[in-house]
Scaffold this motif. Structure first.
Motif, PDB file in Angstrom:
ATOM      1  N   SER A  93      14.128  -8.458   0.440  1.00 28.59           N
ATOM      2  CA  SER A  93      12.770  -7.988   0.146  1.00 28.59           C
ATOM      3  C   SER A  93      12.577  -6.657   0.869  1.00 28.59           C
ATOM      4  N   GLY A  94      11.400  -6.074   0.718  1.00 29.18           N
ATOM      5  CA  GLY A  94      11.124  -4.793   1.375  1.00 29.18           C
ATOM      6  C   GLY A  94      11.329  -4.861   2.878  1.00 29.18           C
TER       7      GLY A  94
ATOM      8  N   VAL B 122       4.730   3.718   9.178  1.00 32.41           N
ATOM      9  CA  VAL B 122       4.494   3.241   7.813  1.00 32.41           C
ATOM     10  C   VAL B 122       3.780   4.357   7.047  1.00 32.41           C
TER      11      VAL B 122
ATOM     12  N   HIS C  97       2.378   4.261   3.579  1.00 29.53           N
ATOM     13  CA  HIS C  97       1.169   3.625   3.043  1.00 29.53           C
ATOM     14  C   HIS C  97       0.999   2.278   3.729  1.00 29.53           C
TER      15      HIS C  97
HETATM   16  C1  LIG Z   1       5.307  -4.924   0.882  1.00 26.89           C
HETATM   17  C2  LIG Z   1       5.568  -4.158   2.133  1.00 26.89           C
HETATM   18  C3  LIG Z   1       6.665  -4.434   2.964  1.00 26.89           C
HETATM   19  C4  LIG Z   1       7.682  -5.500   2.696  1.00 26.89           C
HETATM   20  O1  LIG Z   1       7.198  -6.701   2.309  1.00 26.89           O
HETATM   21  P1  LIG Z   1       8.179  -7.783   1.654  1.00 26.89           P
HETATM   22  O2  LIG Z   1       7.265  -8.920   1.452  1.00 26.89           O
HETATM   23  O3  LIG Z   1       9.246  -8.054   2.636  1.00 26.89           O
HETATM   24  O4  LIG Z   1       8.720  -7.192   0.403  1.00 26.89           O
HETATM   25  C5  LIG Z   1       6.888  -3.603   4.050  1.00 26.89           C
HETATM   26  N1  LIG Z   1       6.064  -2.586   4.327  1.00 26.89           N
HETATM   27  C6  LIG Z   1       5.013  -2.287   3.564  1.00 26.89           C
HETATM   28  C7  LIG Z   1       4.164  -1.117   3.918  1.00 26.89           C
HETATM   29  C8  LIG Z   1       4.715  -3.071   2.449  1.00 26.89           C
HETATM   30  O5  LIG Z   1       3.660  -2.789   1.675  1.00 26.89           O
END
Ligand SMILES: *Cc1c(COP(=O)(O)O)cnc(C)c1O
Length: 360
Positions: free
Chosen positions: A61-62, A134, A136
């Motif tokens: 995931s992110g 970060v 956004h």
């Molecule tokens: C969505 C998001 C993530 C990662 O989230 P996952 O649920 O792991 O995909 C990380 N950083 C930001 C700023 C996000 O919006």
């Protein structure tokens, strides 16, 4: 169902179609070609990045992409300063702590701007080698201003690591100006792919240095070595790659990140206007927000659960606030395949729910 949460997004027909591709082994040349194609396309979403950055893909995931970036590039023999004004800044700090990496935080209240004078003081006072920020902050929808942050880092020779998970493909990322060491993102937000594929764009010089990884799976240099020929050290999310490949084609055909940002802005403005007419106020002024997500105060007396369930019955999934904001706010993201008719139906549903007034 139309997803108005900040990823995963509602898929387009072309991306859904790509999921129906032939079964493919990740040790076959077709997969290597697919990987190389995606890396090329990712490096050209922001054309300025193409000369100096390489994309590295991993199945995660992110957060996995962000953690791999920190694992690989945040040093043990240096110190990483995390700029935090929401959940995802706090998460990066927790990742560094879990990795046992030296780290410090410059924390703001959620939704507040990064304090640039405090950052300048920290950079002058402490031995900081890296700054993690970060772009956004999806917690509130605030788009952090990175021009000044990057300028301060450059002045001090401090490397910049960016979580652009919810901005890559939908906001301006100034690779040439900011010169970040690395930028982490995901397939399933502004790029409109499916969850499961994350990536990091890393500067060539960073990829030539030894890895600082404290983890085997989250060592990007291990991926990079193999991916130069299209291979991967571990099984990748093959279907996720196919979807991302198609999604990147769609992004390009639709006019790239700039056109996408414009489209998100129009959708977000339309939603905000309807909500304002219904007496719902935003958490942050529109000019502080990203193109694709805004946070709103719940109408007095209306619970999130009620609003969520009413909208879900109308075909729309919204998103709750996190942490201390959970009882006070809701979020609406405007990424993904949303037609003009969908948007009108959403506005109509919002008008009806707000006009019917408060029920629990
Ligand atoms: C969505 C998001 C993530 C990662 O989230 P996952 O649920 O792991 O995909 C990380 N950083 C930001 C700023 C996000 O919006």
């Amino acid at each position: 169902m139309i997803l108005l949460n900040p990823g995963p997004v509602t898929l387009s027909p072309a991306v859904r179609q790509a999921l129906q591709g032939d079964d493919l082994c990740h040790r076959e040349p077709e997969f290597a070609a697919l990987t190389l194609r995606i890396c090329q396309k990712l490096q050209h979403v922001y054309p300025e990045a193409a000369a100096n950055y390489q994309a590295v893909l991993l199945t995660a995931s992110g957060s996995g992409g962000v953690e791999a970036m920190l694992s690989t590039f945040a040093p043990v023999n240096g110190c990483t300063l995390v700029l935090s004004n929401g959940v995802y800044g706090e998460r990066m700090l927790a990742m560094l702590q879990a990795q046992g990496k030296p780290c410090l935080a410059l924390s703001q209240r959620w939704g507040e701007a990064i304090d640039l004078s405090a950052l300048a003081i920290e950079l002058a006072r402490q031995q900081i080698s890296h700054v993690a920020v970060v772009h956004h902050e999806t917690t509130t929808g605030r788009l952090n201003e990175l021009d000044a942050v990057a300028a301060l880092c450059r002045e001090k020779g401090v490397a910049l690591l960016i979580d652009a998970v919810s901005s890559f493909g939908g906001e301006w990322l100034d690779f040439a100006g900011w010169q970040p060491l690395a930028v982490a993102a995901t397939a399933n937000k502004c790029l409109h792919g499916i969850p499961g594929v994350a990536f990091v764009l890393a500067r060539q010089d960073a990829l030539a240095q030894p890895s600082h990884a404290t983890s085997l799976y989250l060592d990007l240099l291990r991926y990079y070595r193999d991916q130069r020929q299209g291979w991967s050290p571990f099984t990748q999310a093959v279907q996720g790659f196919m979807a991302l490949d198609a999604a990147l084609d769609e992004l390009q055909m639709a006019g790239g990140w700039l056109a996408r940002r414009q489209q998100y802005r129009q959708r977000s403005a339309a939603v905000a206007e309807t909500l304002a007419q219904g007496g719902v106020s935003p958490l942050l002024a529109a000019e502080l927000c990203s193109s694709m997500l805004r946070t709103y105060h719940l109408p007095p007396g209306m619970s999130y659960a009620y609003l969520h369930d009413q909208l879900k019955a109308a075909g729309f999934v919204i998103y709750a606030g996190q942490g201390s904001l959970a009882a006070e706010v809701f979020r609406i993201a405007t990424m993904g395949e949303i037609t003009a008719a969908d948007l009108q139906a959403l506005q109509q549903a919002l008008r009806q729910i707000l006009a019917a007034g408060v029920c629990a």
